[in-house]
Motif scaffolding. Structure first.
Motif, PDB file in Angstrom:
ATOM      1  N   PHE A 200       0.833  -1.195   0.000  1.00 25.19           N
ATOM      2  CA  PHE A 200       0.000   0.000   0.000  1.00 25.19           C
ATOM      3  C   PHE A 200       0.871   1.250   0.000  1.00 25.19           C
ATOM      4  N   ARG A 201       1.951   1.235   0.787  1.00 18.81           N
ATOM      5  CA  ARG A 201       2.857   2.381   0.881  1.00 18.81           C
ATOM      6  C   ARG A 201       4.251   1.988   0.428  1.00 18.81           C
ATOM      7  N   ASP A 202       5.001   2.964  -0.047  1.00 21.72           N
ATOM      8  CA  ASP A 202       6.353   2.700  -0.533  1.00 21.72           C
ATOM      9  C   ASP A 202       7.258   2.217   0.588  1.00 21.72           C
ATOM     10  N   ASP A 203       7.077   2.742   1.809  1.00 22.37           N
ATOM     11  CA  ASP A 203       7.938   2.394   2.936  1.00 22.37           C
ATOM     12  C   ASP A 203       7.278   1.376   3.864  1.00 22.37           C
ATOM     13  N   ILE A 219       0.232   1.092  -3.880  1.00 27.47           N
ATOM     14  CA  ILE A 219      -1.156   1.397  -4.217  1.00 27.47           C
ATOM     15  C   ILE A 219      -1.462   2.873  -4.042  1.00 27.47           C
ATOM     16  N   GLU A 220      -0.906   3.504  -3.014  1.00 27.62           N
ATOM     17  CA  GLU A 220      -1.203   4.915  -2.789  1.00 27.62           C
ATOM     18  C   GLU A 220      -0.723   5.786  -3.948  1.00 27.62           C
ATOM     19  N   ASP A 221       0.205   5.289  -4.758  1.00 27.10           N
ATOM     20  CA  ASP A 221       0.648   6.015  -5.949  1.00 27.10           C
ATOM     21  C   ASP A 221      -0.115   5.593  -7.199  1.00 27.10           C
ATOM     22  N   SER A 222      -0.533   4.337  -7.270  1.00 25.85           N
ATOM     23  CA  SER A 222      -1.239   3.876  -8.469  1.00 25.85           C
ATOM     24  C   SER A 222      -2.690   4.330  -8.495  1.00 25.85           C
ATOM     25  N   LEU A 223      -3.319   4.484  -7.328  1.00 22.44           N
ATOM     26  CA  LEU A 223      -4.732   4.855  -7.292  1.00 22.44           C
ATOM     27  C   LEU A 223      -5.033   6.144  -8.049  1.00 22.44           C
ATOM     28  N   LEU A 249      -6.794  -7.249   5.162  1.00 24.54           N
ATOM     29  CA  LEU A 249      -7.751  -7.355   6.258  1.00 24.54           C
ATOM     30  C   LEU A 249      -9.087  -6.759   5.844  1.00 24.54           C
ATOM     31  N   ASP A 250     -10.155  -7.311   6.384  1.00 25.21           N
ATOM     32  CA  ASP A 250     -11.499  -6.958   5.940  1.00 25.21           C
ATOM     33  C   ASP A 250     -11.920  -5.539   6.312  1.00 25.21           C
ATOM     34  N   ASP A 251     -11.360  -4.993   7.385  1.00 19.19           N
ATOM     35  CA  ASP A 251     -11.812  -3.673   7.840  1.00 19.19           C
ATOM     36  C   ASP A 251     -10.619  -2.841   8.315  1.00 19.19           C
ATOM     37  N   THR A 252      -9.947  -2.197   7.362  1.00 13.69           N
ATOM     38  CA  THR A 252      -8.841  -1.300   7.671  1.00 13.69           C
ATOM     39  C   THR A 252      -9.024  -0.019   6.866  1.00 13.69           C
ATOM     40  N   PRO A 253      -8.426   1.094   7.299  1.00 13.19           N
ATOM     41  CA  PRO A 253      -8.523   2.327   6.515  1.00 13.19           C
ATOM     42  C   PRO A 253      -8.030   2.154   5.092  1.00 13.19           C
ATOM     43  N   GLU A 254      -6.957   1.363   4.916  1.00 13.54           N
ATOM     44  CA  GLU A 254      -6.402   1.159   3.583  1.00 13.54           C
ATOM     45  C   GLU A 254      -7.379   0.386   2.690  1.00 13.54           C
ATOM     46  N   ARG A 255      -8.026  -0.595   3.246  1.00  7.87           N
ATOM     47  CA  ARG A 255      -9.020  -1.363   2.478  1.00  7.87           C
ATOM     48  C   ARG A 255     -10.185  -0.456   2.079  1.00  7.87           C
ATOM     49  N   ARG A 256     -10.601   0.411   2.992  1.00  7.36           N
ATOM     50  CA  ARG A 256     -11.707   1.315   2.695  1.00  7.36           C
ATOM     51  C   ARG A 256     -11.332   2.330   1.623  1.00  7.36           C
TER      52      ARG A 256
END
Length: 274
Positions: A200-203, A219-223, A249-256
């Motif tokens: 999700f993040r580069d680091d 993902i934060e760059d591809s979105l 995970l089913d319920d995380t900020p990144e998933r949302r």
């Protein structure tokens, strides 16, 4: 055309056997679904399948399926170790670029070992040249430039990493399979994009071992770039997800965030009809 995600995780699967990170712990506790290592298959009739990458979990992923050929996106072990498990067949039809085959032969040594067990019918993959997998089903490879470290010490350039555009000539349905990409190439319009969702993040791993160093766009760059109409896909599904990525995970900020942008997170067994 039917496209089935056989394995949706990156190398090591999820949870990874030796990892005690928060994500792996949560998956073990039931907050996410276990996943096997990255692979996908396509078929026109659900009887004969064409396998894209052969993971170490291939014996579980293809149980009961008839595999006509394997197409490789790179020479990484999590995409090629399964070739050794497929040695029971009399002949293995293998589509790969010369760069990938050079790495398998002179780098990892996997291809000479495989050839001691079965006949390998290598069919070279050239960019811009359509491959007819079976009447009505074609695919075309495109180069995915990368600067990631060549771990095997083999000097190859173009064709180390590729993506595939797969087309059902009867329906016109198109699928782009791109499980590894350091930057997002111009893929053009398609009905479904299965895209590198490793991190999700580069680091995500550390400040010194970044996603891009490992050959993956976070993902934060591809979105934001996926909103570009030149890269528009009717449906985008993240695959090849590293065990540390919170979208597992089913319920995380990144998933949302992913879902709020209209994207999906692949699970093993997900099937798309095009």
């Amino acid at each position: 055309m039917f496209a089935r995600v056989l394995g949706s995780a990156a190398g090591g699967g999820s949870p990874q056997w030796n990892c005690h990170c928060a994500v792996c712990g949560s998956v073990r506790a039931g907050a996410g679904h276990p996943r096997t290592q990255s692979s996908m298959a396509v078929s026109l009739d659900r009887r004969e399948w064409f396998l894209f990458n052969a993971s170490p979990d291939v014996h579980r992923q293809i149980d009961g399926l008839t595999v006509n050929a394997v197409l490789l996106t790179d020479a990484e072990l999590d995409h090629t170790l399964g070739l050794l498990i497929l040695r029971e067949g009399r002949e293995l039809v293998l589509y790969a670029t010369p760069a990938i085959v050079t790495t398998l032969r002179d780098g990892s040594g996997l291809l000479p070992l495989l050839e001691r067990y079965c006949t390998v019918d290598w069919r070279p993959v050239d960019f811009g040249v359509a491959i007819e997998l079976t009447p009505g089903l074609t695919c075309e490879a495109f180069d995915v430039p990368t600067t990631k470290k060549d771990r095997f010490g083999v000097t190859v350039s173009d064709g180390r990493v590729v993506g595939y555009r797969i087309t059902d000539q009867h329906t016109g349905g198109t699928l782009v399979y791109l499980p590894g990409a350091q930057e997002l190439p111009d893929i053009g319009p398609c009905d479904c994009l299965m895209l590198d969702g490793s991190f999700f993040r580069d680091d995500e791993l550390s400040a010194t071992r970044t996603a891009r160093d490992m050959g993956h766009i976070p993902i934060e760059d591809s979105l934001p770039r996926l909103g570009d109409q030149k890269r528009h896909a009717r449906r985008t599904i993240f695959v090849h997800i590293n065990n540390t990525n919170p979208i597992l995970l089913d319920d995380t900020p990144e998933r949302r965030v992913v879902e709020a942008n209209g994207m999906e997170v692949a699970m093993d067994g997900l099937e798309v009809q095009l």
